[in-house]
Motif scaffolding. Structure first.
Motif, PDB file in Angstrom:
ATOM      1  N   ALA A 109      -4.204   3.206  -2.004  1.00  0.00           N
ATOM      2  CA  ALA A 109      -5.049   3.618  -0.870  1.00  0.00           C
ATOM      3  C   ALA A 109      -4.678   2.859   0.386  1.00  0.00           C
ATOM      4  CB  ALA A 109      -6.523   3.352  -1.203  1.00  0.00           C
ATOM      5  N   VAL A 110      -5.167   3.386   1.487  1.00  0.00           N
ATOM      6  CA  VAL A 110      -5.006   2.720   2.775  1.00  0.00           C
ATOM      7  C   VAL A 110      -6.386   2.650   3.435  1.00  0.00           C
ATOM      8  CG1 VAL A 110      -4.215   4.898   3.833  1.00  0.00           C
ATOM      9  CG2 VAL A 110      -3.787   2.767   5.009  1.00  0.00           C
ATOM     10  N   VAL A 111      -6.670   1.483   4.028  1.00  0.00           N
ATOM     11  CA  VAL A 111      -7.964   1.296   4.703  1.00  0.00           C
ATOM     12  C   VAL A 111      -7.726   1.008   6.178  1.00  0.00           C
ATOM     13  CG1 VAL A 111     -10.128  -0.017   4.793  1.00  0.00           C
ATOM     14  CG2 VAL A 111      -9.013   0.357   2.594  1.00  0.00           C
ATOM     15  N   LEU A 138      -1.853   8.808  -1.122  1.00  0.00           N
ATOM     16  CA  LEU A 138      -2.758   7.658  -1.027  1.00  0.00           C
ATOM     17  C   LEU A 138      -4.137   8.137  -0.602  1.00  0.00           C
ATOM     18  CD1 LEU A 138      -0.493   5.355   1.199  1.00  0.00           C
ATOM     19  CD2 LEU A 138      -0.488   5.549  -1.287  1.00  0.00           C
ATOM     20  N   LYS A 139      -5.167   7.484  -1.100  1.00  0.00           N
ATOM     21  CA  LYS A 139      -6.514   7.762  -0.611  1.00  0.00           C
ATOM     22  C   LYS A 139      -6.710   7.018   0.711  1.00  0.00           C
ATOM     23  CE  LYS A 139      -8.288  10.087  -4.087  1.00  0.00           C
ATOM     24  NZ  LYS A 139      -7.621  11.355  -4.298  1.00  0.00           N
ATOM     25  N   ALA A 169     -12.608  -4.501  -5.997  1.00  0.00           N
ATOM     26  CA  ALA A 169     -12.351  -3.234  -6.701  1.00  0.00           C
ATOM     27  C   ALA A 169     -11.229  -3.424  -7.734  1.00  0.00           C
ATOM     28  CB  ALA A 169     -11.971  -2.150  -5.700  1.00  0.00           C
ATOM     29  N   GLY A 170     -10.684  -4.640  -7.800  1.00  0.00           N
ATOM     30  CA  GLY A 170      -9.638  -4.931  -8.787  1.00  0.00           C
ATOM     31  C   GLY A 170      -8.237  -4.856  -8.218  1.00  0.00           C
ATOM     32  N   ALA A 171      -8.134  -4.503  -6.916  1.00  0.00           N
ATOM     33  CA  ALA A 171      -6.819  -4.286  -6.312  1.00  0.00           C
ATOM     34  C   ALA A 171      -6.371  -5.527  -5.524  1.00  0.00           C
ATOM     35  CB  ALA A 171      -6.881  -3.073  -5.397  1.00  0.00           C
ATOM     36  N   ARG A 172      -5.167  -5.446  -4.960  1.00  0.00           N
ATOM     37  CA  ARG A 172      -4.645  -6.542  -4.150  1.00  0.00           C
ATOM     38  C   ARG A 172      -4.444  -6.023  -2.727  1.00  0.00           C
ATOM     39  NH1 ARG A 172       0.500  -8.528  -2.830  1.00  0.00           N
ATOM     40  NH2 ARG A 172       1.649  -7.091  -4.151  1.00  0.00           N
ATOM     41  N   PRO A 173      -4.979  -6.755  -1.732  1.00  0.00           N
ATOM     42  CA  PRO A 173      -4.747  -6.290  -0.365  1.00  0.00           C
ATOM     43  C   PRO A 173      -3.322  -6.572   0.084  1.00  0.00           C
ATOM     44  CG  PRO A 173      -6.166  -8.260  -0.386  1.00  0.00           C
ATOM     45  CD  PRO A 173      -5.813  -7.965  -1.800  1.00  0.00           C
ATOM     46  N   ASP A 174      -2.743  -5.628   0.787  1.00  0.00           N
ATOM     47  CA  ASP A 174      -1.465  -5.858   1.466  1.00  0.00           C
ATOM     48  C   ASP A 174      -1.668  -5.378   2.907  1.00  0.00           C
ATOM     49  OD1 ASP A 174       1.077  -6.694   1.864  1.00  0.00           O
ATOM     50  OD2 ASP A 174       1.987  -5.452   0.310  1.00  0.00           O
ATOM     51  N   PHE A 175      -0.801  -5.811   3.804  1.00  0.00           N
ATOM     52  CA  PHE A 175      -1.090  -5.598   5.217  1.00  0.00           C
ATOM     53  C   PHE A 175       0.047  -4.891   5.942  1.00  0.00           C
ATOM     54  CE2 PHE A 175      -3.223  -9.543   3.901  1.00  0.00           C
ATOM     55  CZ  PHE A 175      -4.537  -9.220   4.190  1.00  0.00           C
ATOM     56  N   ILE A 192      -2.481  -1.692  -5.320  1.00  0.00           N
ATOM     57  CA  ILE A 192      -2.361  -2.292  -3.981  1.00  0.00           C
ATOM     58  C   ILE A 192      -3.092  -1.377  -3.007  1.00  0.00           C
ATOM     59  CG2 ILE A 192      -0.723  -2.662  -2.066  1.00  0.00           C
ATOM     60  CD1 ILE A 192       1.276  -3.698  -4.090  1.00  0.00           C
ATOM     61  N   VAL A 193      -3.819  -1.995  -2.076  1.00  0.00           N
ATOM     62  CA  VAL A 193      -4.468  -1.237  -1.000  1.00  0.00           C
ATOM     63  C   VAL A 193      -3.999  -1.827   0.327  1.00  0.00           C
ATOM     64  CG1 VAL A 193      -6.657  -0.630   0.082  1.00  0.00           C
ATOM     65  CG2 VAL A 193      -6.470  -0.644  -2.410  1.00  0.00           C
TER      66      VAL A 193
END
Ligand code: PLP
Length: 398
Positions: free
Chosen positions: A148-150, A173-174, A99-105, A81-82
């Protein structure tokens, strides 16, 4: 009053001014057949790394490539999860999925529109568990690793990075900065006691050089910046089919290189970026003065004392956005909406199962935001006309 049209963005004038230098770049590329890689790409990478006060820059094909490569290079992978924000361009979440991950908000701060660190804390404290053995964070509901966090530096203003970095360190987390709209933006880190440039703060950052950006190419282009040699090297591999040398593929990668001609154009434009960002800041200040009399009807951009925004966009909020946009359009004034649909409610993400009301701050802003004309050579007369038209439509006497 003049009825000359005022564009939302003027991309013609700047290119006319720099035309001779651009033609020289084209001639160099044609006479050397240096279209891929080579001195223009390296030269731009060096200059942009220096501009961002970052150790490495890797030129890539677009901001979307840059986000995808940064995430993969930072170790994000299948099933992760990112965390990001719902009020961004879809490229942010596309890159996470790719990137293969799932976005969460998590929701945003209502004044800056950027990731609210308190909401990030709440997410990590209530929705996640910390596994002390693996030293990783897991989402309680899905069991997936939160990798990770964006934070997105939206509209040219950096997110509040100190608390975000602190939480990321606590939960391992990255942090990948989406700096696609923020070339040259700065953040005052209390922790480091100095101003930091966008792109020098997280584990890695992604920039877009789409033509309309503060630093824009004459086509598609993007870049990664990072302090981390391994991330930089992995981005270099990813952009070029995983090749460490011709036809020796260490990993599977992508065709995501920065075009040499675009790198040459960007190198020319980079020399002007500080001046252009200063002009944008002056224009924002001027808008602030012009709108001062209508404070109650128009919500203006907020710049905290720790931020030096580069005003990629100048975004106001008004109660009746549709009416204002229509009036401005009739008056020949271009506007934009960034963005009308919050991503958790976008059709593309129905599968994620979010509902209206999940991120109320971002959802409310999406109904009222309007981006006004903002570009370095916007004249004071044009600005005055925009402000008069906005104030008149917003129903506040001049
Ligand atoms: C916040 C944000 N992220 C990512 C991107 C993607 O950049 P590009 O269009 O260069 O792929 C953009 C560009 O529009 C953006 O504004």
């Amino acid at each position: 009053m003049s009825d000359e049209k005022i564009p939302f963005l003027d991309l013609v004038t700047v290119h006319r001014e720099l035309e001779d230098e651009f033609v020289d770049i084209l001639k160099t590329a044609l006479s050397t057949a240096g279209f891929i890689g080579g001195p223009m790409v390296h030269g731009f990478e060096q200059d942009f790394a220096q501009f961002c006060q970052s150790r490495f820059c890797v030129g890539v094909g677009s901001g979307t490539d840059a986000l995808r490569f940064a995430l993969i290079a930072a170790g994000v992978g299948s099933g992760d999860i990112v965390i990001t924000v719902p009020n961004t361009f879809i490229a942010t979440t596309e890159a996470i999925s790719q990137a293969g991950a799932r976005p969460d908000f998590v929701d945003v701060d209502e004044r800056t529109y950027n990731m609210d660190p308190l909401m990030l804390r709440r997410y990590l404290e209530t929705k996640c568990t910390w596994d002390s053995k693996s030293k990783r964070t897991f989402n309680k509901e899905s069991g997936s690793q939160v990798a990770a966090v964006v934070p997105v530096h939206l509209y040219g203003q950096m997110a509040d990075m100190d608390p975000i970095l602190e939480l990321a360190a606590e939960y391992n987390l990255k942090v990948i900065e989406d700096a696609c709209q923020a070339q040259g933006a700065e953040y005052f880190s209390k922790k480091k006691d100095r101003w930091l440039k966008a792109g020098s703060v997280g584990h890695a950052a992604a920039f877009s050089f789409y033509p309309g950006k503060n630093l824009g190419a004459c086509g598609e282009a993007g870049g990664n910046t990072t302090e981390d040699e391994h991330i930089a090297q992995t981005c270099r591999l990813l952009r070029d089919h995983g090749q460490s040398k011709k036809y020796f593929h260490d990993i599977e990668g992508y065709n995501g290189r920065l075009d040499a001609i675009q790198a040459g154009f960007l190198q020319v434009k980079l020399r002007h970026l500080k001046k252009w960002n200063d002009q944008r800041r002056d224009i924002a200040e001027q808008y602030g003065k012009l709108f001062a009399c209508a404070e109650k009807a128009i919500k203006l951009p907020h710049q905290p004392e720790w931020s030096r925004s580069v005003y990629h966009l100048y975004v106001i909020q008004v109660p009746d956005r549709a009416q204002l946009q229509k009036k401005l359009d009739e008056g020949g004034i271009g506007t934009g909406i960034h963005y009308p649909v919050v991503l958790h409610l976008a059709k593309a993400y129905e599968r994620l199962g979010f509902h209206a009301g999940d991120f109320p701050v971002a959802e409310k802003a999406a109904l009222h935001i309007l981006s006004l004309p903002m570009f370095p050579n916007l004249t004071s007369a044009q600005q005055k006309r925009v402000a008069e038209a906005v104030i008149e439509s917003a129903g506040v006497p001049l």
